[in-house]
Design an enzyme around this catalytic site. Structure first.
Site, short mmCIF file in Angstrom:
data_model
loop_
_atom_site.label_atom_id
_atom_site.label_comp_id
_atom_site.label_asym_id
_atom_site.label_seq_id
_atom_site.Cartn_x
_atom_site.Cartn_y
_atom_site.Cartn_z
N GLY A 199 -41.43 -3.02 11.58
CA GLY A 199 -40.83 -2.42 10.39
C GLY A 199 -40.57 -0.94 10.50
N ASP B 45 -46.27 6.84 19.24
CA ASP B 45 -46.81 6.91 17.88
C ASP B 45 -48.33 6.78 17.82
OD1 ASP B 45 -44.25 7.15 16.95
OD2 ASP B 45 -44.09 5.10 16.18
N LYS C 221 -47.27 4.82 9.19
CA LYS C 221 -46.61 6.13 9.04
C LYS C 221 -45.17 5.94 8.60
CE LYS C 221 -43.93 5.59 12.85
NZ LYS C 221 -42.43 5.63 12.85
N PRO D 178 -46.00 -3.49 7.84
CA PRO D 178 -44.96 -4.43 8.25
C PRO D 178 -44.81 -4.52 9.77
CG PRO D 178 -44.18 -3.10 6.43
CD PRO D 178 -45.50 -2.52 6.84
N MET E 198 -42.87 1.36 10.99
CA MET E 198 -43.98 2.10 10.38
C MET E 198 -45.19 2.25 11.29
SD MET E 198 -44.04 1.06 6.39
CE MET E 198 -45.31 2.31 6.14
N GLY E 199 -45.05 1.88 12.55
CA GLY E 199 -46.11 2.13 13.51
C GLY E 199 -47.34 1.27 13.35
N GLY F 130 -48.30 -1.44 15.05
CA GLY F 130 -48.90 -1.71 16.35
C GLY F 130 -49.60 -0.48 16.91
N SER F 131 -49.02 0.68 16.67
CA SER F 131 -49.65 1.92 17.12
C SER F 131 -50.94 2.19 16.37
CB SER F 131 -48.68 3.10 16.93
OG SER F 131 -47.52 2.92 17.72
#
Length: 315
Positions: A111, A150, A17, A108, A113-114, A116-117
């Site tokens: 980074g 997230d 995201k 990334p 941008m979530g 891991g979520s």
């Protein structure tokens, strides 16, 4: 359902995201800040393959463009959100078996941008299908919210307004397609450290005369721009409260923003807690040109688009 009755494996894909808008308020007693944000899921994905097993294990593959070694920076134990998601689902449903999770990473690492979520959301969907636990979308959302702010958005995808900790979601109407160029960094940024830097910056600079509010709303112009599908209007309303602290942590990010704007991007902001920079472009052709210019300057640049769906079963 016993392991013998389960499918051999389930493959789920979930998107990264960007935060088109991110307002940060005060810190609640639980340590989380009040947020008002607009998430947009973009065409950069995490893939999770869940395979039946007697216990819990995890392996990581792929290249993600942030962190010292990409996936080598990602923990493969209980610190990993995907592993925690699988164990949370097992505990919530009384499932007695285990799972092997293979993470194929493209978002990334560290980074903003979530990634891991997205892994956690994909793991919830994959294990629910693998184990036949049959949870409702609402129940999966509730479990996702326990894992991080997230994770619920990665389940649903699209474009959404997040309030509270960012986990109270309401779909936002976004007409058409938005084209983005993402510039990733070799080294990630710690989200808690970026938030802490924002708190100290505000205290030192007196940026807020009063205490930061504990409840926030997304400004109307941001929502209007999304509804219109006009990238110029959205470019004019994009904002991220964490950008100031990310730039304090990593001043070189400001140079990247300037390069992207010179290359023709309509606007550029730090995505989430950074260090990924998201450039909004007028159309796919413009995005391809901006991407090429940034790559010629030695930057790691990706052309993506949004909104795209959330976590979904591929096989």
């Amino acid at each position: 359902m016993s392991i013998a009755q389960s499918p051999a494996s389930v493959h789920v894909r979930a998107p990264g995201k960007i935060n088109v808008y991110l307002g940060v308020g005060g810190r609640h007693e639980d340590g989380y800040h009040a947020l008002a944000t607009v998430f947009q899921a973009v065409s950069l994905y995490e893939d999770v393959i869940a395979t039946a097993a007697d216990d819990f294990s995890l392996s990581i593959a792929g290249s993600s463009g942030a962190g010292d070694g990409g996936p080598s920076d990602v923990p493969a134990d209980d610190r990993n959100l995907a592993m925690r998601a699988a164990k949370l689902l097992a505990a919530a449903t009384g499932f007695a078996g285990g799972v092997h999770l293979e993470l194929r990473k493209s978002v990334p690492v560290a980074g903003g941008m979530g990634g891991g979520s997205a892994d956690a959301a994909a793991a919830l969907v994959a294990c629910d299908a693998l184990w036949g636990t049959g949870l409702s979308t609402q129940r999966l959302h509730e479990l996702a919210a326990r894992l991080g702010a997230d994770v619920p958005f990665a389940l649903h995808g699209g474009t959404a307004v997040g309030t509270g900790r960012g986990d109270q979601l309401n779909p936002a109407l976004a007409r058409g397609r938005f084209d983005w160029v993402l510039v990733t960094s070799e080294h990630g940024l710690s989200t808690p450290e970026v938030y802490a830097r924002l708190d100290s910056h505000r205290a030192e600079s007196g940026a807020l005369a009063d205490d930061p509010p504990l409840s926030l709303d997304v400004p109307i112009p941001v929502l209007q721009a999304l509804r219109s599908g006009d990238p110029h209007s959205l470019a004019a309303s994009m904002f991220n409260d964490l950008e100031v602290s990310a730039l304090l942590e990593r001043p070189a990010l400001d140079d990247i923003i300037s390069e992207g704007l010179r290359a023709g991007a309509l606007s550029g902001i730090v995505s989430g807690s950074g260090p990924t920079i998201a450039f909004l472009c007028e159309n796919p052709e413009s995005a391809q040109y901006v991407q090429a210019q940034l790559q010629d300057a030695g930057r790691s640049a990706l052309h993506v688009h949004g909104p795209v769906p959330g976590a979904r079963i591929m096989s």
